[in-house]
Design an enzyme around this catalytic site. Structure first.
Site, PDB file in Angstrom:
ATOM      1  N   LYS A  35       0.838  -1.199   0.000  1.00 49.21           N
ATOM      2  CA  LYS A  35       0.000   0.000   0.000  1.00 49.21           C
ATOM      3  C   LYS A  35       0.880   1.260   0.000  1.00 49.21           C
ATOM      4  CE  LYS A  35      -2.865   2.666   3.138  1.00 49.21           C
ATOM      5  NZ  LYS A  35      -4.090   2.876   2.367  1.00 49.21           N
ATOM      6  N   ARG A  42      -6.131   0.187  -1.104  1.00 49.59           N
ATOM      7  CA  ARG A  42      -7.036   0.376   0.041  1.00 49.59           C
ATOM      8  C   ARG A  42      -7.218  -0.922   0.810  1.00 49.59           C
ATOM      9  NH1 ARG A  42      -9.021   4.678   1.923  1.00 49.59           N
ATOM     10  NH2 ARG A  42     -10.746   3.545   2.823  1.00 49.59           N
ATOM     11  N   CYS A  43      -7.058  -0.788   2.126  1.00 54.24           N
ATOM     12  CA  CYS A  43      -7.217  -1.946   2.993  1.00 54.24           C
ATOM     13  C   CYS A  43      -8.265  -1.649   4.049  1.00 54.24           C
ATOM     14  CB  CYS A  43      -5.909  -2.236   3.707  1.00 54.24           C
ATOM     15  SG  CYS A  43      -4.582  -2.619   2.584  1.00 54.24           S
ATOM     16  N   GLU A  84     -23.487  -7.686  -1.088  1.00 54.78           N
ATOM     17  CA  GLU A  84     -22.371  -8.635  -1.167  1.00 54.78           C
ATOM     18  C   GLU A  84     -22.538  -9.791  -0.183  1.00 54.78           C
ATOM     19  OE1 GLU A  84     -19.288  -5.826  -0.230  1.00 54.78           O
ATOM     20  OE2 GLU A  84     -18.713  -6.969   1.528  1.00 54.78           O
ATOM     21  N   GLU A  93     -24.845   3.709  -6.144  1.00 48.30           N
ATOM     22  CA  GLU A  93     -23.724   3.973  -7.052  1.00 48.30           C
ATOM     23  C   GLU A  93     -24.215   3.825  -8.492  1.00 48.30           C
ATOM     24  OE1 GLU A  93     -20.150   1.687  -6.241  1.00 48.30           O
ATOM     25  OE2 GLU A  93     -19.927   1.332  -8.388  1.00 48.30           O
ATOM     26  N   HIS A 105     -14.530   6.814  -6.865  1.00 50.51           N
ATOM     27  CA  HIS A 105     -13.376   5.912  -6.845  1.00 50.51           C
ATOM     28  C   HIS A 105     -12.233   6.451  -7.698  1.00 50.51           C
ATOM     29  CE1 HIS A 105     -16.474   2.871  -5.604  1.00 50.51           C
ATOM     30  NE2 HIS A 105     -15.561   2.770  -4.675  1.00 50.51           N
TER      31      HIS A 105
END
Ligand code: GLN
Ligand code: ZN
Length: 782
Positions: free
Chosen positions: A18, A515-516, A605, A665, A694
């Protein structure tokens, strides 16, 4: 038996990747420095896996951004707006992922039911596939030079084609698979020539509901690849779901081994053992690659012994259920965790030790093995007895049906809300967060480490909130937010104020690119310690006469983005979360917030991959949202927010949630997803995103205007809200300020036209599919 792994987290135990990526993007380090970080990480990970006792170690599981994007590059599937270079350089690679001023980024969406995002391949008319095998071969040879014999991982042709989208009149996906096959064939030959003994081909699509033509396509693809001369042995990997009716199909392919996810679908083991052809091995995915609890060795060993009895140990591989991409790297980095909890956990490194242990214990019962098994039983028993809270259980038992419904129907609520909260047509708002600047993060870190006093930190937050409120007022937004500066993360922030959650220090998991996320751990029964968001939301409201939106994270999302205990049904954990959030919602209303948003970006999800399992999930997930929100009065406007690119299949559930307004979105896919909503109709209010957050790109006024007009073709003007795709926390002010100003300018233009032409009353019926639901009728409950 063989101890194997399907994939290792790439980001590094301390997120080295990252930081290297972000330095490279900021122009602070060279490509060579970035490449060198990549090499160091790969080497460290191969070494760690070898030391853990893994025999089949993956390569090519590393990626600088995403393995689906890597696959697109490997196959020459580079969209034309990124140029036609035979082998795109690293800048082009990142441009595809992140976009440039002139070329919008490729779409990104969730990888099956995980919180990992992949770059959606685009298949253009006339796109020619050709092999760029460099990365796969180089990484294999790199490992070999370091003394590691690896099993390269590639994403299979069918899953790759089905994860992508056809643009510009391109042929259907089945034809694409057919055209990909010769490229894959060459790749297998090259891998064989490079000395690879095995290759792992991932086909997670085999675990989904397939129609006959898709099944045919699999048969064709693997009939073709399986008979390629000079290829390495193929392990065909499936995960995240059972194969069920596709099991025989997969076991008939001419491949050397098939991997089964026995954590998600343990029931497929027996039929697989019964049917597996004699020359084929099975890879048993028995260590959970999606959660962080220690493996129940008794259960795992029972499966191994059933397999050994039936097909013999030489045809068995022991593995995690899927790639370990979805769990943090190393529990050794968590000295601060409660020792009892820590004893119950396993991260990627510990999971590989478990794989190696099961591999040994499956055929060996020496005393050290027996004692480790006893120890693991003791830990499991202890955990069960220490995590229950009788008050929480009583509250769950006391939930009644009427707690799940608002007092009145949507249309009469709408009338009351219009009086209570005066808004123009096409009201504008944002999704909640404003940029988490370095200064915001620094202050939070200083406060947490004790370098900043509570008073200083609160004063800092107040200033940030005030600045943000003033900015929103100045540019003319209609429903304001406080900016979420106090939040490190939308789940962790709430979880920290709840009992039953624990937090890791370094338990990072890749979400997309650099991104984490650091998912909290639900280990016990959940309740609220004290009000969580009321102070900051009501402070923001005290600064302005305009409505401020209270911001909460919904129960399904809290659940989906945490590592959840494995000793209680998820729906019960969801109910505990919903009851906890309900108290918070009621407190916000009491504090004078007239608009409250409960975010559910992860509801979709969490959807089970198989259709048959979905209704039940949706039932309890929707009930969770309703339980959290339905306590408020009719005048209080409940919003929800979701960021998906596919919407249609959960539309009935979204209606069932009964939120007054839902923001989604839509910008990245150019509003195309709205068409999914169209046939079904949607009569509540909706805010399809007009700004792709994004990407660092700032959309032009005309672009936003175009999107608004597109949305107006589908929704009635009075149904429509204007907002970005998602929260702005990952962007900086230099991008957010012009982007939001452009949104406001575009909205005013369209609003002006709506007024002038009185579009509202003159739209022909054919152009307003929701006309039947419009205008809202006052119903019996008013
Ligand atoms: N309210 C959150 C934010 O704006 C929503 C984030 C999300 O949908 N992931 O940051
Ligand atoms: Zn979002």
């Amino acid at each position: 038996m063989i101890a194997a792994n399907l994939g290792f987290p790439r980001i590094g135990a301390h997120r080295e990747l990252k930081f290297a990526l972000e330095r490279f993007w900021a122009g602070e380090c060279s490509e060579e420095q970035l490449q060198s970080t990549g090499r160091e990480l790969r080497k460290a990970h191969w070494k760690l896996q070898a030391e853990a006792g893994i025999q089949h170690i993956p390569s090519n599981d590393f990626s600088f951004y995403d393995h689906v994007l890597d696959t697109a590059v490997m196959l020459g599937a580079v969209p034309s707006r990124f140029g036609r270079a035979a082998t795109p350089d690293i800048r082009t690679y990142f441009a595809m992922a992140r976009g440039t001023r002139s070329a919008p980024a490729m779409e990104m969406t969730k990888w099956f039911d995980t919180n990992y995002h992949y770059i959606v391949p685009e298949f253009e008319a006339g796109m020619e596939f050709r092999l760029n095998s460099e990365k796969v071969i180089d990484e294999f040879l790199e490992a070999k030079a370091l003394g590691f014999e690896t099993r390269p991982v590639i994403l299979g042709p069918v899953s790759f084609a089905f994860l992508g989208k056809c643009v510009g009149g391109q042929a259907n996906r089945l034809k694409i698979v057919r055209r990909l096959l010769p490229v894959y064939e060459r790749l297998l030959v090259e891998l064989g020539a490079a000395g690879a003994q095995w290759v792992q081909i991932d086909e997670p699509f085999l675990g989904l509901d397939l129609d006959p033509s898709e099944r045919m396509m699999f048969t064709r693809a693997y009939g073709h690849l399986g008979t390629t001369l000079g290829r390495p042995q193929i392990l065909l990997a499936t995960y995240f779901s059972g194969l069920y009716e596709n099991l025989r199909l997969a076991l008939d392919f001419p491949v050397s081994a098939v991997h089964l996810d026995l954590v998600r679908a343990p029931e497929q083991l027996l039929p697989a053992l019964r049917y597996v052809p004699e020359q084929m091995a099975l890879s048993l995915g028995i260590v959970d690659g999606r959660n962080i609890w220690r493996t129940d060795f008794d259960r795992a060993l029972a499966q191994v012994s059933a397999a050994c009895d039936r097909i013999g140990p030489h045809r068995i591989q022991i593995a995690p259920s899927c790639s370990l991409l979805h769990v943090p790297v190393d529990l050794e980095e968590e000295p601060g965790l409660d020792p009892e909890l820590r004893n119950s956990l396993a991260f990627a490194r510990q999971k590989l030790e478990e794989v190696a242990f099961i591999n040994r214990a499956g055929t060996d019962n020496s005393p050290d093995i027996t004692s480790r098994l006893d120890e693991s039983r003791r830990i499991r028993l202890q955990r069960r007895s220490s995590v229950r809270n009788s008050e929480v259980q009583a509250r769950v038992a006391a939930v009644t049906d009427d707690m799940l419904s608002r007092r009145s129907c949507p249309s009469s609520r709408r009338v009351k809300q219009a009086e209570a909260i005066p808004l123009p047509v096409l009201p504008t708002t944002t999704i909640g967060s404003f940029p988490q600047t370095a200064e915001v993060r620094r202050s939070r870190a200083a406060f947490r480490s004790g370098q900043m006093t509570t008073a200083e930190y609160e004063e800092f937050l107040q200033k940030e909130i005030e600045k943000t409120i003033r900015f929103q007022e100045e540019i003319g937004l209609d429903v304001l937010v406080h900016g979420e500066f106090e939040r490190n993360d939308m789940v962790e922030f709430f979880a920290e104020q709840m009992n039953g959650f624990a937090f890791t220090h370094n338990g990072w998991v890749q979400s997309y690119g650099s991104r984490c996320v650091k998912p909290p751990v639900v280990f016990g029964d959940i309740s609220r310690k004290k009000p969580i968001s009321v102070t900051w939301s009501s402070y923001a409201q005290s600064l302005t006469a305009l409505p401020v939106k209270g911001m909460l994270t919904g129960p399904a999302t809290m659940l989906q983005w945490s590592f959840v205990r494995d000793d209680l049904r998820r729906e019960e954990v969801c109910c505990q979360l919903a009851l906890t959030l309900r108290e918070e919602v009621m407190d916000l209303e009491r504090a004078g917030l007239r608009v409250i948003q409960v975010d559910e970006p992860a509801l979709r999800e969490g959807l089970p991959l198989r259709k048959k399992d979905r209704p039940q999930y949706l039932r309890w997930a929707v009930a969770g949202f309703r339980l959290a929100t339905a306590g408020v009065s009719d005048q209080t406007q409940i919003h929800t927010h979701m960021c998906y690119s596919e919407f249609g299949e959960i539309l009935p559930a979204i209606k069932e949630m009964d939120a007054d307004v839902v923001s989604i979105e839509a910008a990245r896919s150019g509003m195309t997803l709205l068409n999914e909503i169209l046939p079904d109709g949607y009569s509540n209010e909706i805010g399809p995103g007009v700004y792709d957050i994004h990407s660092p790109r700032v959309p032009a006024v005309e672009e936003v205007e175009h999107l608004i007009r597109k949305a107006l073709k589908i929704f009635h003007p009075e149904q429509l809200w204007i907002n970005p795709d998602c929260g702005l926390k990952t962007r900086n002010w230099a991008e957010v300020q012009p982007a939001l100003r452009h949104i406001l300018i575009a909205t005013r233009r369209v609003r002006g036209e709506l007024m002038q032409t009185k579009l509202r009353s003159t739209l022909p019926l054919s152009e307003t599919p929701n006309q039947e639901n419009w205008p809202y009728q006052a119903c019996s409950c008013t």
